[in-house]
Design an enzyme around this catalytic site. Structure first.
Site: not given
Ligand code: ASP
Length: 324
Positions: A84, A186, A204, A215-216, A238, A240
């Site tokens: 990830s 991430t 990430t 895009v997160g 988490g 995003g």
């Molecule tokens: N926060 C990240 C995203 O949404 C994903 C993750 O934390 O695994 O891109």
């Protein structure tokens, strides 16, 4: 990092070297922690013990918390088994690994890259955006050109393993983000040096099999990461979309500015999300660090872990969650 990989680290990865590397193999219950003023502290999301170790080492060598954050984040970025972050990250649904990262220093400077293909250390490219350009965010082809112009090596980020997982996913093409199973791994890392300076970074490959161009929160200042040297720092992991819609880490730092401890601030930000949105099958976790060295974390769902160094010894904690 997959739960398998987490297990691997706990049981095998550092087993025999745990003492010499100062890596904790046992988990502790998460309670609010206090480091003494003037003491360096490094915290990361998930079981990124190797990253914390590297960051701690770099901090001792260079004295720079920003260098430490960058070096620490390189660990999962370079690891093909971390699915990830960086090289080996799961691709989007078109089969392209696209990376997002951002960084902030103690002066409030910020740099970010997003929707970037072909470069495995987006955190370093984000740092160069911060240090060499008048901008904060470079995206897509522009970020890639900037990376190439600045001497970063272009590589294929899609490992055999990730390609296989993508092809298996294509057979079903059934997309539904899941709580922790979807490897929200991430890396968000925040740190404090002995002079009281804060910095942070977040990197990430985003959600596995996301839509092309998605895009997160991770490269967005105030969402995936926020650092204010007068108050503290926070980073998120988490789903995003939930963090973006609430500017989660900005919120955490503002709650700390108003007097909440890092853990209370993370909890209040998580509650803000969970009262506004249906979070029954989503995970969001925050970690936060104050200017005085207090730290804490909170998540929507059980299963979120974080690692802390206030010495060469790395400690792994289970974060408290709404569902405890
Ligand atoms: N926060 C990240 C995203 O949404 C994903 C993750 O934390 O695994 O891109």
């Amino acid at each position: 990092m997959s739960s398998n990989r987490r297990e691997f680290i706990k049981k095998v990865g550092f087993g025999t070297t745990a003492v010499t590397m100062g890596i904790s193999s046992c988990k502790a219950e998460s309670t609010e922690k206090k480091s003494s003023l003037g003491k360096s502290t490094i915290i990361s999301t998930w079981n990124n013990q190797g990253a914390n170790q590297e960051a701690w080492k770099k901090l001792q060598e260079s004295g720079s918390i920003l260098d430490a954050i960058e070096a620490g984040i390189h660990v999962p970025e370079n690891d093909p088994n971390d699915t990830s972050v960086g090289y080996g990250g799961r691709p989007d649904r078109m089969g392209n690994v696209t990376l997002d990262a951002c960084i902030m220093d103690s002066l409030g400077n910020a740099g970010s890259v997003c929707f970037m293909k072909g470069y495995k250390n987006p955190i370093s490219i984000a740092r160069q955006v911060m240090e060499k350009t008048p901008h904060v965010i470079l995206s897509g082809a522009g970020a890639e050109r900037f990376a190439s112009d600045n001497g970063f090596e272009r590589i294929n980020l899609l490992t055999e393993n990730s390609e296989k997982a993508w092809k298996e996913w294509l057979l079903e093409s059934n997309y539904s983000p899941q709580i922790n199973a979807e490897r929200h791994d991430t890396i968000g890392m925040i740190g404090l040096d002995s002079k009281g300076n804060l910095a942070g970074g977040c990197s990430t490959s985003g959600l596995a099999f996301k839509m092309e161009g998605r895009v997160g929160d991770s490269p967005i200042i105030g969402a995936g990461l926020f650092v204010d040297n007068e108050v503290g720092a926070a980073t998120a992991t988490g789903l995003g979309e939930l963090v973006l819609k609430t500017l989660g880490t900005f919120l955490v730092v503002e709650f700390m500015r108003n007097g909440l401890s890092p853990q209370e601030a993370c909890k209040k930000a998580v509650k803000r999300i969970s009262t506004k949105y249906d979070t029954s099958s989503s995970q969001v976790g925050f970690i936060a660090l104050s200017k005085s060295g207090d730290y804490g974390a909170y998540a929507i769902q059980k299963g979120f872990q974080y690692v802390v160094n206030t010495s060469p010894q790395t400690e792994l904690f289970d974060a408290k969650s709404i569902n405890d």
